[in-house]
Design a protein around this motif. Sequence first.
Motif, PDB file in Angstrom:
ATOM      1  N   ASP A 175       0.861  -1.188   0.000  1.00 27.47           N
ATOM      2  CA  ASP A 175       0.000   0.000   0.000  1.00 27.47           C
ATOM      3  C   ASP A 175       0.896   1.237   0.000  1.00 27.47           C
ATOM      4  O   ASP A 175       1.164   1.833   1.037  1.00 27.47           O
ATOM      5  N   ASN A 177       0.825   4.392  -0.795  1.00 30.95           N
ATOM      6  CA  ASN A 177       0.463   5.712  -0.256  1.00 30.95           C
ATOM      7  C   ASN A 177      -0.250   5.635   1.090  1.00 30.95           C
ATOM      8  O   ASN A 177      -0.692   6.646   1.641  1.00 30.95           O
ATOM      9  N   ASP A 179      -3.177   4.475   2.009  1.00 36.71           N
ATOM     10  CA  ASP A 179      -4.590   4.843   2.098  1.00 36.71           C
ATOM     11  C   ASP A 179      -5.503   3.654   2.381  1.00 36.71           C
ATOM     12  O   ASP A 179      -6.726   3.785   2.393  1.00 36.71           O
ATOM     13  N   TYR A 181      -5.597   0.798   0.533  1.00 36.54           N
ATOM     14  CA  TYR A 181      -5.922   0.058  -0.686  1.00 36.54           C
ATOM     15  C   TYR A 181      -4.662  -0.146  -1.521  1.00 36.54           C
ATOM     16  O   TYR A 181      -3.755   0.694  -1.512  1.00 36.54           O
TER      17      TYR A 181
END
Length: 267
Positions: A175, A177, A179, A181
Amino acid sequence: MSEKKQDPQVSMAASFIAMRGVRIFLNAGKGATEKRTSPTRSRRTKAAVPGNKLQLNVMEILLKNTRFAKNELEALFLMYRRLVAAAQAAAPATVVGQPVPKIEGIDQNTFRDVMHNTFDLVTEDVVLDRVWLTWDRGANGGEGALKFEAWARGLSVILRGNDEERRAHCFAVYDLNGDGYITRDEMFALLKNSLLKQPGDEDPDEGVRDLVELVLKKMDVDKDGKVSVEDYRAAVEQEPLLLEAFGQCLPSKRHSATFLKNLTIKP
């Protein structure tokens, strides 16, 4: 990823390589001072090595929060001290009058060396960088050097973590970044260097995009175009090989077992 069966000679060779990695880890301070600039242009001070003994309160915390026994934590602390001392000794010398930079913990270069040489984590740079960034630093947070508590907790997860801990570790690595997802773009970034590109390909990334769609079809359980934590858990429970679908971020069972077997051996 699944491990291929090997003949006895190959297995013996692999074990030798793994044990050599452990010896590198145990003797991390050797030869670290060979590359230096001229002594007439630099000034060095005595390295600030962590204390010789693991503090009792830290030991008690780690006995509760890791899967290591007392003697194993003591051995890990000895290794940690040597790794930090080696990194401090290898730090570039500075111009006279400038303070020598202090490395108070395991820095990223040392971390990379250990992952490669001790645990044979031969993976893409983007994955190894993410392993470094997502290593739990506790209250300190950030991207700085790993103190001993963070180092021990991280090793506990990758060496003896349960299924949920290992899934959480891998998902955090993928993941990019943070976030919650794993998106198509993140999958592409993780996989783009894993496929061999053929000379003359008009679109060398087409194969990567096809692979992304294939993996997404397998892992996107709720079909929303991205992989959530729940999607990832469900997919891995159904097919364990998908745990490291986007790059190796855990040691093999063989290398983990070899390291743990030699953990309490004193040099």
